[in-house]
Scaffold this motif. Structure first.
Motif, PDB file in Angstrom:
ATOM      1  N   ASP A   1       0.850  -1.188   0.000  1.00  9.56           N
ATOM      2  CA  ASP A   1       0.000   0.000   0.000  1.00  9.56           C
ATOM      3  C   ASP A   1       0.888   1.242   0.000  1.00  9.56           C
ATOM      4  O   ASP A   1       1.830   1.344   0.776  1.00  9.56           O
ATOM      5  CB  ASP A   1      -0.904  -0.017   1.231  1.00  9.56           C
TER       6      ASP A   1
ATOM      7  N   HIS B   1       6.387   4.504   9.472  1.00  5.30           N
ATOM      8  CA  HIS B   1       5.875   4.977   8.187  1.00  5.30           C
ATOM      9  C   HIS B   1       6.582   6.261   7.755  1.00  5.30           C
ATOM     10  O   HIS B   1       6.896   6.438   6.573  1.00  5.30           O
ATOM     11  CB  HIS B   1       4.363   5.214   8.239  1.00  5.30           C
TER      12      HIS B   1
ATOM     13  N   ILE C   1      -5.826   9.356  14.374  1.00  9.80           N
ATOM     14  CA  ILE C   1      -4.999   9.655  13.198  1.00  9.80           C
ATOM     15  C   ILE C   1      -4.092  10.841  13.522  1.00  9.80           C
ATOM     16  O   ILE C   1      -4.572  11.956  13.748  1.00  9.80           O
ATOM     17  CB  ILE C   1      -5.872   9.932  11.965  1.00  9.80           C
TER      18      ILE C   1
ATOM     19  N   TYR D   1       0.826   7.848   6.139  1.00  6.05           N
ATOM     20  CA  TYR D   1       0.099   6.615   6.452  1.00  6.05           C
ATOM     21  C   TYR D   1      -0.047   5.791   5.181  1.00  6.05           C
ATOM     22  O   TYR D   1      -0.093   6.353   4.074  1.00  6.05           O
ATOM     23  CB  TYR D   1      -1.326   6.937   6.925  1.00  6.05           C
ATOM     24  N   PRO D   2      -0.231   4.469   5.315  1.00  3.83           N
ATOM     25  CA  PRO D   2      -0.664   3.701   4.149  1.00  3.83           C
ATOM     26  C   PRO D   2      -2.007   4.260   3.692  1.00  3.83           C
ATOM     27  O   PRO D   2      -2.888   4.529   4.521  1.00  3.83           O
ATOM     28  CB  PRO D   2      -0.800   2.270   4.683  1.00  3.83           C
ATOM     29  N   LYS D   3      -2.170   4.453   2.410  1.00  2.00           N
ATOM     30  CA  LYS D   3      -3.366   5.106   1.881  1.00  2.00           C
ATOM     31  C   LYS D   3      -4.652   4.433   2.359  1.00  2.00           C
ATOM     32  O   LYS D   3      -5.613   5.107   2.725  1.00  2.00           O
ATOM     33  CB  LYS D   3      -3.310   5.136   0.358  1.00  2.00           C
TER      34      LYS D   3
ATOM     35  N   THR E   1      -5.310   3.028   5.061  1.00  2.00           N
ATOM     36  CA  THR E   1      -5.579   3.278   6.473  1.00  2.00           C
ATOM     37  C   THR E   1      -6.394   4.540   6.703  1.00  2.00           C
ATOM     38  O   THR E   1      -7.234   4.587   7.596  1.00  2.00           O
ATOM     39  CB  THR E   1      -4.248   3.382   7.260  1.00  2.00           C
ATOM     40  N   VAL E   2      -6.155   5.575   5.897  1.00  2.00           N
ATOM     41  CA  VAL E   2      -6.785   6.876   6.166  1.00  2.00           C
ATOM     42  C   VAL E   2      -7.664   7.422   5.047  1.00  2.00           C
ATOM     43  O   VAL E   2      -8.357   8.413   5.250  1.00  2.00           O
ATOM     44  CB  VAL E   2      -5.720   7.944   6.525  1.00  2.00           C
TER      45      VAL E   2
END
Length: 191
Positions: free
Chosen positions: A75, A116, A154, A175-177, A179-180
């Motif tokens: 990701d 990250h 977050i 962040y991994p896309k 995730t948010v």
């Protein structure tokens, strides 16, 4: 710019139309590069945008082939930056961009030891960062978004311009896309 990068730039360069017959001796030193005593930056400025920035700083071919910003599960890592539309319409563009830069740098620095963030800023990924810039209507919406992000755990930075004490924008840590992205789905891209 290092000598290796400058040499690469020169090997890839086509001179602008204003110097069509120029096949000059090139002098490179640690201080400057000149073509017939004209600073190289002036000679090449119209051609720089066609050469990817990664070409200037990559020290080895493996850097160029590495997956850009991917974390271990594939990701992409992304940093979200959210600006206020009312400020975009009222302030000079440079001032609003500067606010976003402040928030972005602050969010990254505040989480500099996060895995990250370390991966996002690693030498392999530094030339391929992914950011998504979104907008909200005004101060109430940016503050509400910050509260929503806090409630969801977050990590982000709500930038408050001083001494005016105005919340101008916010930025997440990388962040991994996946995730948010759902949190930001209802916001518009900043255009």
């Amino acid at each position: 710019m290092c000598i290796k990068s400058m040499s690469y730039l020169l090997s890839q360069c086509r001179f602008p139309a204003c110097f069509p017959s120029l096949t000059p001796p090139v002098r490179i030193s640690n201080r400057s590069a000149k073509i017939n005593n004209i600073p190289l930056a002036l000679c090449l400025s119209s051609r720089l945008s066609s050469i990817p920035m990664s070409q200037f700083t990559s020290d080895s071919p493996k850097d160029a082939t590495k997956a850009d910003g991917d974390n271990s599960n594939g990701d992409v890592l992304v940093q979200y930056v959210v600006l206020r539309r009312d400020l975009i319409d009222a302030w000079p563009l440079g001032s609003v961009v500067t606010q976003g830069c402040h928030a972005s740098v602050s969010a990254i620095w505040s989480h500099k030891d996060d895995p990250h963030t370390l991966q996002y800023c690693s030498p392999q990924n530094i030339n391929s960062m992914h950011k998504v810039t979104l907008e909200v209507k005004g101060e109430t919406q940016i503050v509400n978004l910050s509260e929503k992000l806090n409630a969801g755990g977050i990590a982000h930075k709500l930038w408050i311009e001083q001494p005016e004490n105005i919340p101008t924008c916010l930025a997440t840590k990388p962040y991994p896309k996946a995730t948010v992205s759902l949190v930001f789905k209802k916001l518009k891209l900043c255009k």
